[in-house]
Structures are given as structure tokens and as C-alpha cells.
Motif scaffolding. Structure first.
Motif, PDB file in Angstrom:
ATOM      1  N   ASN A 323      43.349  58.494  66.346  1.00 28.77           N
ATOM      2  CA  ASN A 323      43.812  59.547  67.248  1.00 28.77           C
ATOM      3  C   ASN A 323      45.332  59.670  67.198  1.00 28.77           C
ATOM      4  N   GLN A 324      46.017  58.525  67.268  1.00 29.52           N
ATOM      5  CA  GLN A 324      47.478  58.556  67.262  1.00 29.52           C
ATOM      6  C   GLN A 324      48.020  59.013  65.913  1.00 29.52           C
ATOM      7  N   THR A 325      47.434  58.543  64.834  1.00 28.00           N
ATOM      8  CA  THR A 325      47.851  59.007  63.507  1.00 28.00           C
ATOM      9  C   THR A 325      47.682  60.518  63.396  1.00 28.00           C
ATOM     10  N   ASN A 326      46.609  61.040  63.979  1.00 23.19           N
ATOM     11  CA  ASN A 326      46.294  62.463  63.920  1.00 23.19           C
ATOM     12  C   ASN A 326      47.401  63.308  64.540  1.00 23.19           C
ATOM     13  N   TYR A 327      47.800  62.990  65.773  1.00 21.43           N
ATOM     14  CA  TYR A 327      48.794  63.861  66.411  1.00 21.43           C
ATOM     15  C   TYR A 327      50.225  63.533  65.980  1.00 21.43           C
ATOM     16  N   PHE A 328      50.479  62.338  65.470  1.00 19.41           N
ATOM     17  CA  PHE A 328      51.822  62.048  64.966  1.00 19.41           C
ATOM     18  C   PHE A 328      52.089  62.753  63.629  1.00 19.41           C
ATOM     19  N   LEU A 329      51.065  63.318  63.000  1.00 15.14           N
ATOM     20  CA  LEU A 329      51.264  64.107  61.788  1.00 15.14           C
ATOM     21  C   LEU A 329      51.778  65.513  62.095  1.00 15.14           C
ATOM     22  N   LEU A 330      51.762  65.910  63.374  1.00 12.82           N
ATOM     23  CA  LEU A 330      52.358  67.183  63.761  1.00 12.82           C
ATOM     24  C   LEU A 330      53.858  67.151  63.457  1.00 12.82           C
ATOM     25  N   LYS A 331      54.394  68.256  62.951  1.00 10.24           N
ATOM     26  CA  LYS A 331      55.793  68.296  62.539  1.00 10.24           C
ATOM     27  C   LYS A 331      56.692  68.569  63.741  1.00 10.24           C
ATOM     28  N   THR A 332      57.186  67.500  64.343  1.00 13.47           N
ATOM     29  CA  THR A 332      58.009  67.629  65.533  1.00 13.47           C
ATOM     30  C   THR A 332      58.865  66.388  65.748  1.00 13.47           C
ATOM     31  N   ASN A 333      59.955  66.550  66.493  1.00  9.18           N
ATOM     32  CA  ASN A 333      60.746  65.405  66.935  1.00  9.18           C
ATOM     33  C   ASN A 333      60.302  64.916  68.311  1.00  9.18           C
ATOM     34  N   ALA A 334      59.365  65.601  68.932  1.00  6.91           N
ATOM     35  CA  ALA A 334      58.943  65.274  70.306  1.00  6.91           C
ATOM     36  C   ALA A 334      57.908  64.150  70.308  1.00  6.91           C
ATOM     37  N   VAL A 335      58.189  63.075  69.552  1.00  9.15           N
ATOM     38  CA  VAL A 335      57.184  62.038  69.362  1.00  9.15           C
ATOM     39  C   VAL A 335      56.843  61.314  70.664  1.00  9.15           C
ATOM     40  N   ASN A 336      57.850  61.050  71.507  1.00  8.24           N
ATOM     41  CA  ASN A 336      57.575  60.369  72.769  1.00  8.24           C
ATOM     42  C   ASN A 336      56.772  61.248  73.714  1.00  8.24           C
ATOM     43  N   ARG A 337      57.020  62.551  73.665  1.00  7.20           N
ATOM     44  CA  ARG A 337      56.285  63.459  74.552  1.00  7.20           C
ATOM     45  C   ARG A 337      54.841  63.643  74.084  1.00  7.20           C
ATOM     46  N   LEU A 338      54.639  63.701  72.771  1.00  4.08           N
ATOM     47  CA  LEU A 338      53.264  63.719  72.263  1.00  4.08           C
ATOM     48  C   LEU A 338      52.511  62.477  72.729  1.00  4.08           C
ATOM     49  N   ASN A 339      53.164  61.322  72.598  1.00  4.12           N
ATOM     50  CA  ASN A 339      52.531  60.064  72.975  1.00  4.12           C
ATOM     51  C   ASN A 339      52.284  60.002  74.477  1.00  4.12           C
ATOM     52  N   THR A 340      53.165  60.638  75.254  1.00 10.69           N
ATOM     53  CA  THR A 340      52.984  60.679  76.699  1.00 10.69           C
ATOM     54  C   THR A 340      51.688  61.382  77.070  1.00 10.69           C
ATOM     55  N   VAL A 341      51.463  62.548  76.494  1.00  9.56           N
ATOM     56  CA  VAL A 341      50.254  63.322  76.805  1.00  9.56           C
ATOM     57  C   VAL A 341      49.018  62.501  76.471  1.00  9.56           C
ATOM     58  N   TYR A 342      49.008  61.912  75.281  1.00 15.43           N
ATOM     59  CA  TYR A 342      47.835  61.156  74.847  1.00 15.43           C
ATOM     60  C   TYR A 342      47.612  59.919  75.715  1.00 15.43           C
ATOM     61  N   MET A 343      48.668  59.136  75.927  1.00 11.46           N
ATOM     62  CA  MET A 343      48.490  57.863  76.616  1.00 11.46           C
ATOM     63  C   MET A 343      48.254  58.033  78.112  1.00 11.46           C
ATOM     64  N   VAL A 344      48.814  59.070  78.726  1.00  6.35           N
ATOM     65  CA  VAL A 344      48.483  59.340  80.129  1.00  6.35           C
ATOM     66  C   VAL A 344      46.992  59.642  80.244  1.00  6.35           C
ATOM     67  N   SER A 345      46.500  60.483  79.346  1.00  9.46           N
ATOM     68  CA  SER A 345      45.065  60.784  79.339  1.00  9.46           C
ATOM     69  C   SER A 345      44.252  59.518  79.097  1.00  9.46           C
ATOM     70  N   TYR A 346      44.717  58.689  78.186  1.00 10.58           N
ATOM     71  CA  TYR A 346      44.025  57.457  77.802  1.00 10.58           C
ATOM     72  C   TYR A 346      43.829  56.538  79.001  1.00 10.58           C
ATOM     73  N   PHE A 347      44.892  56.345  79.780  1.00 10.64           N
ATOM     74  CA  PHE A 347      44.789  55.403  80.888  1.00 10.64           C
ATOM     75  C   PHE A 347      44.203  56.025  82.152  1.00 10.64           C
TER      76      PHE A 347
END
Length: 398
Positions: A323-347
Motif C-alpha cells: 500500500n505504501q509503495t503504491n502511493y509513494f510512486l505518485l509524483k509529488t514532494n508531499a510525501v509526509n502528507r500522503l503518509n498522513t492520510v494513509y496512516m491516520v486511516s490505518y490507525f
């Protein structure tokens, strides 16, 4: 905003982040094998003690939402060092708490501040080349996963030998050592977001609204992690009763079984050369659902629970890494914000799994817990089957 040129990252730094991730995230899970001891010490019900795990996971979701996005706005090393001081204070409060409400408040704060691994994962993704990205993410995440699983084992042993409070005191001491190590080891990364905190949070919301790859990954991750939390939160209550009648140390040792699955999952990134991300996730979710067959039909035997724990960790952690590899392949510098959305949902998913499993245990014991776990796994699988072909890695550049 296009990605900056990848500068590379040394294996020494990657391994260091992996070890520190395990030590920090462990703070959220020491409580699980200790819930029975805490319930007896404070003379409260098992469900009341179970709220400690719920609040810790909710706190982690709050920290992911409020703290992790700041990694795009501030110097990450400084942010991590400040956060470690707050982790230390929260663990001390837990160690010396004298009232149940203090345990609840301290647990919430421990969860909120123990989010440093989710600042490390984007660093690994941001500084890695495309060919090394999945492997480096997998290495950092494997440290995190081993921290989660081994914390249950260590927590159970320490709790039985010296009492549950000693575990949190030891954890506080470890955070001081981690602070020194981060200060000397971690490279400094410049922030890439110049707006206000409100604008930063608005951009997090926009990512959640506009990126279908991220949306699907977040739902799959939330349901899978909730399924796993349903098992580990109630396992201590299940094993305190016949036919097992064992204590926290034995329950915690199941973290070692889970570590087998986690270590296997850490290698899942290498499968990308042979099959697609979506196919790997499909197999991982099928393994997760199948694991509940062992925990239900053989849940009164050690071998059944051991196999169930190995498979549930293998399925959940394999899908998590992909899952994380999937969305980190998006072309962006907003890596922490992408991870925020995923991990907030995760927990949030983990909190729901813990909450519903606690209720299920209260009214239907182990059978109810298994129903919660398999239902959440099936929801993840159904969403994957329906939507995975409809989302594309060719999402727009952010």
C-alpha cells in the motif's frame, strides 16, 4: 510540485531508522499483554482496561494527523527531537499514574507522540532511487513491524517479572538513548512547504479527496490493521481462561510468532519484479482472511493460534508495505502528507478493530472476536477487487 532529484540514502541511515522505528512504535503496544495486570491492579473490568489500547491507537491517529504533516513544513530532525521529549514525558506519566483517568490520558499522549516512524518512512521514500524505493521502505517498515510484535513479547515478560509499571519506565529510558542517536545520526532535510499550518492541513484534505490510489490504499490498510488489532487486543483475555490459563509472558511471546510473518513480509518488495502491486495485495488479503480460520477452528490450541498469528501478520504487513509503495510512486514532494492520510486511516481502522473486538469479547467471547476480524478482512478484499482496476498509478502530478 515535481519530485526533486533523488540524492540517495546510505544503508547505515536506513538501518538506523529501522531500529529506531521499532523502539519508538513499541511504546504503543507494550500495554496489550499487560491489560490483564492493569485491570487487576486498578480493580476494573477487562473492557475498561481494553480502552487503554483504544486510546493509544486513537492518539496515534491524532499524532499522524497533527504532527506528521509538519515534516513537510519544518526541519524534520528538529521536529523529531522535540517530539521525543514529549514521548519521554508521556511514558513517565504512564509509569507513575495512580488513577484510571491518568492511564487513559497518558495512553492517549503516548500514542499521539510516538509517530516518529511515520516521519522516517517518507524520508526513506524521498531519498531512495526508484529501484530501491520498495526495498528501503520495506526495511524501515520491517523495523517498525518487529517493534510492534516484539514489544508484546518484551512487555509480557517484563510485566510478569517486575510489574507493568516497570515496562513504561524502561521505555522512557530508551527514548533518551534514541534522542541522542537521532541527534548524531539523522541527516537534515529542508522543508518543501512554505504556507501556513492551516494551508498545510487543507492540502492534506485535498490529497485525501483527489487521489484514488491513496483512497483505496487507506481503506485496505485500515480494515486489515483493524482485523489484526482485534486479535492481539483480546488474545490476553482469551488465554487467561481455560484451556490455557496462562499469564502475560506467554501471551506476549506470541509476538515472536508474529515476527516470523513480519520478517517474511519485509521481503515482499522483491516480488514487484514478478507480479503487480495489486496482485501482491490480493494474495496478502487472502492470507489475512485465511488466518482467521486457524484462530477460530483451532483457537483453543497453541498450534492453531501460532499459525493464525504468523499468517495474520504476514497478510497485514505484506499489504501494508505494498500500500505504501503504491502511493509513494505518485509524483509529488508531499510525501509526509500522503503518509498522513494513509496512516491516520490505518490507525482509525486499528482503533475500530480494538473497540469492536472488546465489545465482541464482552458479549460473544472468542467467536465474536473472530467474526469482527474476518469481517474487516473481507471488507478490505471486496474493496480491492471492486476498485483496484479502476485506480491507476498514472494519477495526476500533484
Amino acid at each position: 510540485m515535481l519530485n526533486s532529484t533523488q540524492s540517495g540514502i546510505s544503508k547505515t541511515v536506513i538501518w538506523s531508522m529501522s531500529i529506531i522505528s521499532g523502539l519508538v512504535v513499541a511504546n504503543n503496544y507494550y500495554n496489550q499483554p499487560l491489560l490483564g495486570l492493569i485491570a487487576k491492579d486498578f480493580s476494573v473490568s477487562e473492557s475498561a482496561a481494553g480502552k487503554i489500547s483504544v486510546l493509544t491507537q486513537l492518539g496515534y491517529a491524532f499524532g499522524l494527523l497533527l504532527i506528521v504533516p509538519l515534516g513537510d513544513k519544518f526541519l524534520r530532525k528538529k521536529l523529531i527531537l522535540i517530539d521525543l521529549v514529549l514521548v519521554f514525558a508521556a511514558l513517565l506519566w504512564m509509569t507513575f499514574a495512580t488513577e484510571l483517568w491518568m492511564l487513559y490520558a497518558a495512553s492517549l499522549l503516548i500514542g499521539t507522540t510516538s509517530v516518529i516512524p511515520q516521519l522516517f518512512v517518507p524520508i526513506a521514500a524521498e531519498l531512495s532511487s526508484e529501484k530501491d524505493k520498495a526495498a528501503n521502505i520495506g526495511l524501515v517498515v520491517s523495523g517498525l513491524l518487529l517493534g510492534i510484535l516484539l514489544s508484546r513479547f518484551v512487555g509480557g515478560i517484563v510485566g510478569e517479572l517486575w510489574g507493568w509499571r516497570s515496562m513504561f519506565g524502561i521505555a522512557a529510558g530508551l527514548m533518551l538513548l534514541v534522542w541522542v542517536f537521532v541527534y548524531k545520526m539523522l541527516p537534515e532535510l529542508q522543508p518543501n512547504f512554505k504556507g501556513t499550518y492551516l494551508e498545510l492541513m487543507n492540502s492534506v484534505l485535498q490529497l485525501a479527496k483527489t487521489q484514488p490510489v491513496l483512497q483505496l490504499a487507506s481503506f485496505r490498510g485500515a480494515m486489515a490493521f483493524g482485523s489484526m488489532c482485534a486479535l492481539f487486543t483480546t488474545l490476553v483475555f482469551h488465554m487467561e481462561r481455560p484451556p490455557f490459563e496462562v499469564g502475560a509472558s506467554v501471551v506476549g511471546s506470541f509476538g515472536l510468532a508474529g515476527a516470523v510473518g513480519a520478517l517474511a513480509a519485509a521481503k515482499v518488495g522483491s516480488l514487484q519484479n514478478k507480479m503487480s502491486i495489486n496482485r501482491i495485495i490480493l494474495y496478502a488479503l487472502l492470507i489475512l482472511i485465511g488466518s482467521w480460520g486457524f484462530t477460530y477452528f483451532a483457537g483453543n490450541t497453541y498450534w492453531g493460534l501460532i499459525i493464525g498469528v504468523i499468517l495474520i501478520d504476514l497478510g497485514v504487513q505484506s499489504s501494508h508495505i505494498m500500500n505504501q509503495t503504491n502511493y509513494f510512486l505518485l509524483k509529488t514532494n508531499a510525501v509526509n502528507r500522503l503518509n498522513t492520510v494513509y496512516m491516520v486511516s490505518y490507525f482509525i481502522g486499528g482503533s475500530l478493530g480494538t473497540f469492536f473486538a472488546s465489545l465482541a469479547w464482552q458479549y460473544a467471547q472468542w467467536e465474536g472476536v473472530c467474526l469482527v476480524g474476518i469481517t474487516m478482512g473481507l471488507l478490505a478484499l471486496i474493496a480491492h477487487i471492486i476498485f483496484s482496476r479502476k485506480v491507476s498509478l498514472k494519477s495526476k502530478i500533484i
